[in-house]
Write an enzyme that holds these catalytic residues in place. Sequence first.
Site, mmCIF file in Angstrom:
data_model
loop_
_atom_site.group_PDB
_atom_site.id
_atom_site.type_symbol
_atom_site.label_atom_id
_atom_site.label_comp_id
_atom_site.label_asym_id
_atom_site.label_seq_id
_atom_site.Cartn_x
_atom_site.Cartn_y
_atom_site.Cartn_z
ATOM 1 N N HIS A 5 -13.045 10.588 -19.403
ATOM 2 C CA HIS A 5 -14.216 11.454 -19.278
ATOM 3 C C HIS A 5 -14.250 12.426 -20.456
ATOM 4 C CE1 HIS A 5 -16.978 14.485 -17.844
ATOM 5 N NE2 HIS A 5 -17.456 13.556 -17.043
ATOM 6 N N GLU B 86 -14.810 15.455 -20.667
ATOM 7 C CA GLU B 86 -14.104 16.731 -20.438
ATOM 8 C C GLU B 86 -12.604 16.570 -20.687
ATOM 9 O OE1 GLU B 86 -15.739 17.375 -16.550
ATOM 10 O OE2 GLU B 86 -17.697 17.719 -17.475
ATOM 11 N N GLU C 101 -21.993 8.307 -21.214
ATOM 12 C CA GLU C 101 -22.357 9.679 -20.870
ATOM 13 C C GLU C 101 -22.514 10.515 -22.143
ATOM 14 O OE1 GLU C 101 -20.965 10.735 -16.637
ATOM 15 O OE2 GLU C 101 -19.256 11.008 -17.937
ATOM 16 N N SER D 139 -26.447 14.555 -16.094
ATOM 17 C CA SER D 139 -27.570 15.201 -15.388
ATOM 18 C C SER D 139 -28.472 14.213 -14.646
ATOM 19 C CB SER D 139 -28.398 16.056 -16.350
ATOM 20 O OG SER D 139 -27.602 17.099 -16.885
ATOM 21 N N LYS E 39 -15.312 16.025 -10.170
ATOM 22 C CA LYS E 39 -14.583 16.916 -11.087
ATOM 23 C C LYS E 39 -13.645 17.820 -10.279
ATOM 24 C CE LYS E 39 -18.453 16.421 -14.169
ATOM 25 N NZ LYS E 39 -19.218 16.896 -15.296
ATOM 26 N N ASN F 270 -18.719 11.773 -9.407
ATOM 27 C CA ASN F 270 -17.583 12.387 -10.096
ATOM 28 C C ASN F 270 -17.559 13.847 -9.672
ATOM 29 O OD1 ASN F 270 -15.657 13.393 -11.803
ATOM 30 N ND2 ASN F 270 -16.889 13.232 -13.661
ATOM 31 N N GLY G 189 -23.935 18.054 -17.349
ATOM 32 C CA GLY G 189 -23.971 19.395 -16.758
ATOM 33 C C GLY G 189 -24.969 20.336 -17.409
HETATM 34 P P1 PGA Z 1 -23.408 15.770 -14.416
HETATM 35 O O1 PGA Z 1 -21.997 15.164 -14.782
HETATM 36 O O2 PGA Z 1 -24.102 14.781 -13.534
HETATM 37 O O3 PGA Z 1 -23.119 17.066 -13.707
HETATM 38 O O4 PGA Z 1 -24.146 15.986 -15.697
HETATM 39 C C1 PGA Z 1 -21.844 13.795 -15.034
HETATM 40 C C2 PGA Z 1 -20.415 13.514 -15.431
HETATM 41 O O5 PGA Z 1 -19.809 14.345 -16.125
HETATM 42 O O6 PGA Z 1 -19.848 12.479 -15.062
#
Ligand code: PGA
Length: 248
Positions: free
Chosen positions: A94, A96, A166, A212, A12, A10, A172
């Site tokens: 997601h 976000e 998630e 992460s 982003k 992903n 993140g």
């Molecule tokens: P990350 O993001 O691996 O940077 O924690 C995962 C995601 O948001 O899909």
Amino acid sequence: MERKKLIAANWKMNKTAAESKQFADEFKKLAVPEDKEVVICAPFTALPALNESFAKTKIGIGAQNIHFEESGAYTGEVSASMVKELAQFVIIGHSERRQYFGETNETLNKKIKKALEHDLSVIFCIGETLSQREKDETKITVEKQVIEGLKDTTPDQMNSIIIAYEPVWAIGTGKTATPQQAEEVHAFIRSVLEKNHSKKVAEKTRILYGGSMNAENAQSLLLQKNIDGGLIGGASLDPQKFAKICNS
Ligand code: PGA
């Protein structure tokens, strides 16, 4: 039942079309095992470049969002049929998007239906926030997300749906869920699928872990019985690091 492991990137809001092509050129030189499916979910503007670069490979391509209407006066939005010309997958819901763009289980359900109508495979994201976990509301939160987000989906449609668990506090932050923490929620999600769909759907549906995940912790997570792959943000931006995860 055998569930093929899926490793999805992903990106982003990262990488221009030129940068995406560069990634693809490098990533193609690194071997990815046959027993895993690999998908790269990129910004809309990078999809044509990725589509071209990965044309003769098994790497799948995905978008990160769509609108739930077919077409019309929705300035700035992109439809499922537009994405379908360039990709096979789409991330829906997601955290976000839930957090910054006000997406709800109800609108996500409409997006999922629209994606399925256009034969896109859906990576549907769910997960609890830190305060929900601290209040012991993890299970009730993900159960509601599964029930409302996947409302009225048929067993046949469920073949095209992948769930990504998630935990928001792990995204993140460098703070990964332990394999045990993740496995516990994955097993619970499968039980929700069994209750609300069927045993067969529960056994077939792939549930990815995200938050992460990196080359160091991927293997121990992927060894868990109910973890069928990963959705990787930060660590997917570098072709070497992402290939390492794919080879975990
Ligand atoms: P990350 O993001 O691996 O940077 O924690 C995962 C995601 O948001 O899909």
